[in-house]
Motif scaffolding. Structure first.
Motif, PDB file in Angstrom:
ATOM      1  N   ILE A 189       0.857  -1.182   0.000  1.00 49.45           N
ATOM      2  CA  ILE A 189       0.000   0.000   0.000  1.00 49.45           C
ATOM      3  C   ILE A 189       0.896   1.236   0.000  1.00 49.45           C
ATOM      4  CG2 ILE A 189      -1.715   1.327   1.282  1.00 49.45           C
ATOM      5  CD1 ILE A 189      -2.894  -1.213   2.280  1.00 49.45           C
ATOM      6  N   ARG A 190       0.632   2.153  -0.910  1.00 42.32           N
ATOM      7  CA  ARG A 190       1.467   3.335  -1.074  1.00 42.32           C
ATOM      8  C   ARG A 190       0.811   4.556  -0.435  1.00 42.32           C
ATOM      9  NH1 ARG A 190       5.184   1.853  -5.208  1.00 42.32           N
ATOM     10  NH2 ARG A 190       4.493   0.031  -6.376  1.00 42.32           N
ATOM     11  N   GLU A 191       1.652   5.456   0.047  1.00 36.38           N
ATOM     12  CA  GLU A 191       1.198   6.691   0.658  1.00 36.38           C
ATOM     13  C   GLU A 191       2.211   7.788   0.351  1.00 36.38           C
ATOM     14  OE1 GLU A 191       1.107   6.212   4.897  1.00 36.38           O
ATOM     15  OE2 GLU A 191       2.809   4.849   4.851  1.00 36.38           O
ATOM     16  N   PRO A 192       1.852   9.058   0.519  1.00 35.39           N
ATOM     17  CA  PRO A 192       2.795  10.142   0.225  1.00 35.39           C
ATOM     18  C   PRO A 192       4.043  10.046   1.095  1.00 35.39           C
ATOM     19  CG  PRO A 192       0.567  10.985   0.451  1.00 35.39           C
ATOM     20  CD  PRO A 192       0.530   9.569   0.912  1.00 35.39           C
ATOM     21  N   ILE A 193       5.191  10.329   0.499  1.00 35.45           N
ATOM     22  CA  ILE A 193       6.455  10.238   1.215  1.00 35.45           C
ATOM     23  C   ILE A 193       7.056  11.629   1.404  1.00 35.45           C
ATOM     24  CG2 ILE A 193       8.795   9.287   1.179  1.00 35.45           C
ATOM     25  CD1 ILE A 193       6.728   7.134   1.442  1.00 35.45           C
ATOM     26  N   ASP A 194       7.413  11.950   2.633  1.00 37.18           N
ATOM     27  CA  ASP A 194       8.179  13.155   2.936  1.00 37.18           C
ATOM     28  C   ASP A 194       9.650  12.763   2.798  1.00 37.18           C
ATOM     29  OD1 ASP A 194       9.412  15.405   3.984  1.00 37.18           O
ATOM     30  OD2 ASP A 194       8.931  14.901   6.061  1.00 37.18           O
ATOM     31  N   ILE A 195      10.268  13.078   1.664  1.00 35.74           N
ATOM     32  CA  ILE A 195      11.617  12.596   1.363  1.00 35.74           C
ATOM     33  C   ILE A 195      12.646  13.039   2.406  1.00 35.74           C
ATOM     34  CG2 ILE A 195      13.456  12.512  -0.353  1.00 35.74           C
ATOM     35  CD1 ILE A 195      10.971  11.027  -1.191  1.00 35.74           C
ATOM     36  N   PRO A 196      12.753  14.344   2.739  1.00 37.18           N
ATOM     37  CA  PRO A 196      13.749  14.737   3.754  1.00 37.18           C
ATOM     38  C   PRO A 196      13.507  14.074   5.109  1.00 37.18           C
ATOM     39  CG  PRO A 196      13.013  16.651   2.514  1.00 37.18           C
ATOM     40  CD  PRO A 196      12.095  15.517   2.140  1.00 37.18           C
ATOM     41  N   GLY A 197      12.236  13.985   5.510  1.00 39.04           N
ATOM     42  CA  GLY A 197      11.931  13.339   6.784  1.00 39.04           C
ATOM     43  C   GLY A 197      12.274  11.866   6.761  1.00 39.04           C
ATOM     44  N   MET A 198      11.952  11.183   5.656  1.00 43.44           N
ATOM     45  CA  MET A 198      12.276   9.769   5.514  1.00 43.44           C
ATOM     46  C   MET A 198      13.776   9.541   5.555  1.00 43.44           C
ATOM     47  SD  MET A 198      13.495   7.478   3.025  1.00 43.44           S
ATOM     48  CE  MET A 198      13.209   8.390   1.508  1.00 43.44           C
ATOM     49  N   LEU A 199      14.553  10.440   4.943  1.00 42.67           N
ATOM     50  CA  LEU A 199      16.013  10.319   4.943  1.00 42.67           C
ATOM     51  C   LEU A 199      16.570  10.447   6.358  1.00 42.67           C
ATOM     52  CD1 LEU A 199      18.690  10.149   3.405  1.00 42.67           C
ATOM     53  CD2 LEU A 199      18.599  12.633   3.155  1.00 42.67           C
ATOM     54  N   ASP A 200      16.074  11.420   7.137  1.00 44.80           N
ATOM     55  CA  ASP A 200      16.532  11.586   8.518  1.00 44.80           C
ATOM     56  C   ASP A 200      16.242  10.344   9.348  1.00 44.80           C
ATOM     57  OD1 ASP A 200      17.418  14.130   7.950  1.00 44.80           O
ATOM     58  OD2 ASP A 200      15.621  15.134   8.704  1.00 44.80           O
ATOM     59  N   GLU A 201      15.055   9.776   9.180  1.00 44.62           N
ATOM     60  CA  GLU A 201      14.697   8.580   9.944  1.00 44.62           C
ATOM     61  C   GLU A 201      15.529   7.378   9.511  1.00 44.62           C
ATOM     62  OE1 GLU A 201       9.991   9.824  10.665  1.00 44.62           O
ATOM     63  OE2 GLU A 201      10.524   8.281   9.199  1.00 44.62           O
ATOM     64  N   ALA A 202      15.813   7.262   8.212  1.00 44.23           N
ATOM     65  CA  ALA A 202      16.638   6.150   7.722  1.00 44.23           C
ATOM     66  C   ALA A 202      18.040   6.207   8.322  1.00 44.23           C
ATOM     67  CB  ALA A 202      16.704   6.190   6.199  1.00 44.23           C
ATOM     68  N   LEU A 203      18.606   7.403   8.389  1.00 42.72           N
ATOM     69  CA  LEU A 203      19.925   7.572   9.006  1.00 42.72           C
ATOM     70  C   LEU A 203      19.892   7.208  10.488  1.00 42.72           C
ATOM     71  CD1 LEU A 203      21.244  10.898   7.437  1.00 42.72           C
ATOM     72  CD2 LEU A 203      22.422   8.699   7.382  1.00 42.72           C
ATOM     73  N   GLU A 204      18.883   7.710  11.186  1.00 40.60           N
ATOM     74  CA  GLU A 204      18.781   7.475  12.626  1.00 40.60           C
ATOM     75  C   GLU A 204      18.591   5.992  12.945  1.00 40.60           C
ATOM     76  OE1 GLU A 204      15.943   8.744  16.418  1.00 40.60           O
ATOM     77  OE2 GLU A 204      15.729   9.760  14.493  1.00 40.60           O
ATOM     78  N   ASP A 205      17.795   5.310  12.125  1.00 46.38           N
ATOM     79  CA  ASP A 205      17.458   3.915  12.407  1.00 46.38           C
ATOM     80  C   ASP A 205      18.586   2.951  12.047  1.00 46.38           C
ATOM     81  OD1 ASP A 205      15.036   4.880  13.203  1.00 46.38           O
ATOM     82  OD2 ASP A 205      13.905   4.141  11.480  1.00 46.38           O
ATOM     83  N   TRP A 206      19.314   3.216  10.958  1.00 48.15           N
ATOM     84  CA  TRP A 206      20.193   2.202  10.387  1.00 48.15           C
ATOM     85  C   TRP A 206      21.666   2.577  10.298  1.00 48.15           C
ATOM     86  CZ3 TRP A 206      17.834  -2.183  10.523  1.00 48.15           C
ATOM     87  CH2 TRP A 206      16.443  -2.215  10.398  1.00 48.15           C
ATOM     88  N   VAL A 207      22.017   3.815  10.583  1.00 47.51           N
ATOM     89  CA  VAL A 207      23.429   4.208  10.549  1.00 47.51           C
ATOM     90  C   VAL A 207      23.815   4.741  11.921  1.00 47.51           C
ATOM     91  CG1 VAL A 207      25.199   5.533   9.352  1.00 47.51           C
ATOM     92  CG2 VAL A 207      23.121   4.848   8.118  1.00 47.51           C
ATOM     93  N   PRO A 208      24.457   3.930  12.766  1.00 46.68           N
ATOM     94  CA  PRO A 208      24.792   4.365  14.128  1.00 46.68           C
ATOM     95  C   PRO A 208      25.807   5.509  14.122  1.00 46.68           C
ATOM     96  CG  PRO A 208      25.793   2.237  13.623  1.00 46.68           C
ATOM     97  CD  PRO A 208      24.863   2.548  12.494  1.00 46.68           C
ATOM     98  N   GLU A 209      25.829   6.230  15.232  1.00 43.68           N
ATOM     99  CA  GLU A 209      26.691   7.402  15.344  1.00 43.68           C
ATOM    100  C   GLU A 209      28.162   7.057  15.160  1.00 43.68           C
ATOM    101  OE1 GLU A 209      26.009  10.493  15.571  1.00 43.68           O
ATOM    102  OE2 GLU A 209      23.841  10.474  15.907  1.00 43.68           O
ATOM    103  N   ASP A 210      28.606   5.928  15.699  1.00 39.93           N
ATOM    104  CA  ASP A 210      30.029   5.581  15.586  1.00 39.93           C
ATOM    105  C   ASP A 210      30.433   5.309  14.146  1.00 39.93           C
ATOM    106  OD1 ASP A 210      28.484   3.307  15.471  1.00 39.93           O
ATOM    107  OD2 ASP A 210      29.949   2.029  16.475  1.00 39.93           O
ATOM    108  N   LEU A 211      29.477   4.859  13.316  1.00 38.62           N
ATOM    109  CA  LEU A 211      29.777   4.627  11.912  1.00 38.62           C
ATOM    110  C   LEU A 211      29.843   5.947  11.137  1.00 38.62           C
ATOM    111  CD1 LEU A 211      30.291   2.409   9.835  1.00 38.62           C
ATOM    112  CD2 LEU A 211      27.823   2.262   9.453  1.00 38.62           C
TER     113      LEU A 211
END
Length: 338
Positions: A189-211
């Motif tokens: 199911i598709r919905e509107p994507i907030d690209i900048p917001g999605m990018l920030d969340e992707a970084l926070e969720d999957w790229v740890p600070e030490d990396l």
């Protein structure tokens, strides 16, 4: 030879390219519950009648050329009518008289498959139940912030609780979505994507600070990004972008810059281009296939999500940098997300 045959833990067989058994060991006979030697019996006997023609056609297509290796899970019906799940591996060899034969193994994994499905179902129930109390904690954080808005310590605590809770909620949603894909119960199911917001969340969720430490990250957005409508599955797209960014940060040398560019095509599809410098000059001489394999290994978690979204990956190794272009097709907007 008989002793070896009896000691084999899997069914061993030899057949021609038309799917007719030339040999099948005792273990294979037991798995297929066939009372006599399998010589001359067609593999199609163990498939539903309505599928036999297409299966034999595919069999001839795959095994008409020597050296083709096939490994897949299939559902069979034994001679006694019992449904089983089988793991099959096979390859083709050419004999001296140019006669092609298929050599393979068949293993009954019915019990293992049932256990896996039960485990997946249990995990989905647990994850789903975890979302309910977590939503309550997030509501509590908002309530505290509203009721004690003049208390800076409570406000800071509420913000931190909200931040950590939302990240955990996104990870739970991701696990549920990936689990549904694995169990073939997923609905896109598709919905509107907030690209900048999605990018920030992707970084926070999957790229740890030490990396991220010691590496520069720059984002470039299309001028018309805010004016464009792009619809996709939020959870899947976020985890795919997150894994791609993680790959970039893992491969980028300390002091290097990772650049992420977002733009749209004339048809409204999203184009995400990530680039970073190669760790050293030797990496530029690596075979393209090796870089492709490295990328695929890094994205194993989201390989089926990439397929579900119809994403195309185009990796390119330049003299001193690696560039990955990600093409994400847009979709029709749904009334609501699942």
């Amino acid at each position: 030879m008989l002793a070896v045959d009896e000691s084999l833990p899997v069914g061993l067989y030899l057949m021609d390219c038309d799917g007719v058994f030339l040999y099948g060991n005792e273990r294979l006979q037991k798995i297929l519950e066939w009372p006599t030697p399998l010589l001359g019996v067609s593999l199609a006997e163990f498939f539903p009648p309505e599928r036999r023609y297409s299966i034999l056609k595919n069999h001839q297509k795959y095994f008409g050329t020597p050296g083709i290796l096939v490994h897949q899970t299939v559902y069979l019906t034994t001679a006694k009518g019992r449904q089983i799940t089988a793991d099959i591996q096979a390859t083709t060899y050419t004999l001296e008289d140019n006669f092609n034969v298929v050599v393979g193994t068949l293993n009954d994994i019915t019990e293992d498959e049932h256990l896996r499905l039960k485990k997946d179902a249990t995990e989905r129930v647990v994850l789903h139940d975890l979302k309910n109390p977590l939503s309550g904690f997030l509501g509590l954080a908002q309530l505290l912030k509203r009721e004690f808005r003049d208390n800076s310590e409570v406000t800071m605590f509420s913000d931190e609780l909200q931040l950590r809770g939302m990240r955990l909620l996104r990870l739970l949603e991701t696990q549920l979505a990936l689990g549904r894909i694995e169990s073939e119960q997923f609905r896109l199911i598709r919905e509107p994507i907030d690209i900048p917001g999605m990018l920030d969340e992707a970084l926070e969720d999957w790229v740890p600070e030490d990396l991220r430490a010691g590496k520069h990250f720059q984002t470039v957005f299309d001028d018309h990004l805010s004016e464009s409508d792009f619809n996709s599955h939020t959870t899947l797209l976020r985890v795919v972008i997150g894994q791609i960014l993680r790959f970039g940060f893992e491969q980028c040398p300390t002091g290097g810059k990772i650049e992420a560019r977002f733009s749209f095509t004339s048809t409204g599809d999203l184009v995400f281009k990530m680039s970073f410098p190669l760790p050293n000059v030797e990496f530029s001489h690596l075979d393209r296939v090796l870089w492709d394999d490295l990328l695929q290994m890094s994205l194993w978690l989201v390989s089926k999500a990439i397929t579900q979204l119809g994403i195309q990956l185009d990796p390119l190794t330049l003299h001193d940098s690696f560039v990955l272009t990600v093409h994400v097709p847009t979709g029709f907007l749904e009334d609501s997300a699942w």
